[in-house]
Design an enzyme around this catalytic site. Structure first.
Site, PDB file in Angstrom:
ATOM      1  N   GLU A   5       8.269 -20.461   9.953  1.00 29.59           N
ATOM      2  CA  GLU A   5       9.085 -19.531  10.734  1.00 29.59           C
ATOM      3  C   GLU A   5      10.265 -20.211  11.417  1.00 29.59           C
ATOM      4  O   GLU A   5      11.176 -19.534  11.900  1.00 29.59           O
ATOM      5  CB  GLU A   5       8.232 -18.802  11.778  1.00 29.59           C
ATOM      6  N   GLU A  14       0.801  -1.221   0.000  1.00 32.66           N
ATOM      7  CA  GLU A  14       0.000   0.000   0.000  1.00 32.66           C
ATOM      8  C   GLU A  14       0.838   1.278   0.000  1.00 32.66           C
ATOM      9  O   GLU A  14       0.327   2.356  -0.270  1.00 32.66           O
ATOM     10  CB  GLU A  14      -0.929   0.016   1.214  1.00 32.66           C
TER      11      GLU A  14
END
Length: 141
Positions: free
Chosen positions: A114, A83
């Site tokens: 992870e 964005e």
């Protein structure tokens, strides 16, 4: 690993019975939890401000802001990075979002991604970080 025992995978006792609440009660419960986040951010602002100053200084000299995270945290970093160009006019290569497990993990849960330290090192190394860059890890806890 038993993911159900992790803090991030646990149930919130304040919303444990949200399925038994009326719609209005559900919305009030969710809104109350939103306030917990806002209050936590407000308390952390004195620690966050100098970090933001450092990131801005680096970016003014050509550095990048690189978000990295796992699961929902990683997804939010990727969304925020995507964005920045349309919202702030930042070149698209200046704010980068990385999620453990790669782009596939944006739409699919990849439990344990992870924990792959070598993959994490390789992914970060591909960006050839400089002293002007800021690498920000996003995490729940």
């Amino acid at each position: 690993m038993e993911y159900g025992k992790l803090f991030t995978e646990g149930r919130n006792p304040r919303s444990m019975h949200i399925d038994k609440m009326s719609t209005l009660e559900q919305l009030q419960c969710i809104n109350a939890e939103d306030h917990v986040v806002v209050d936590a951010v407000q308390a952390a602002l004195p620690q966050v401000a100098p970090v933001v100053d450092r990131i801005v200084a680096g970016m003014k000299e050509g550095g990048r802001l690189i978000y990295t995270g796992c699961g929902t945290s990683g997804r939010l970093g990727v969304v925020d990075a995507s964005e920045c160009p349309p919202t702030y006019g930042v070149p698209k290569d200046r704010v980068i979002g990385i999620i453990a497990g790669g782009d596939y993990a944006l739409r699919n849960a990849i439990e344990g991604a992870e924990d792959n330290a070598e993959m994490g090192r390789q992914t970060i190394a591909e960006y050839e970080l400089t002293e002007l860059d800021s690498l920000v890890g996003i995490s729940v806890a």
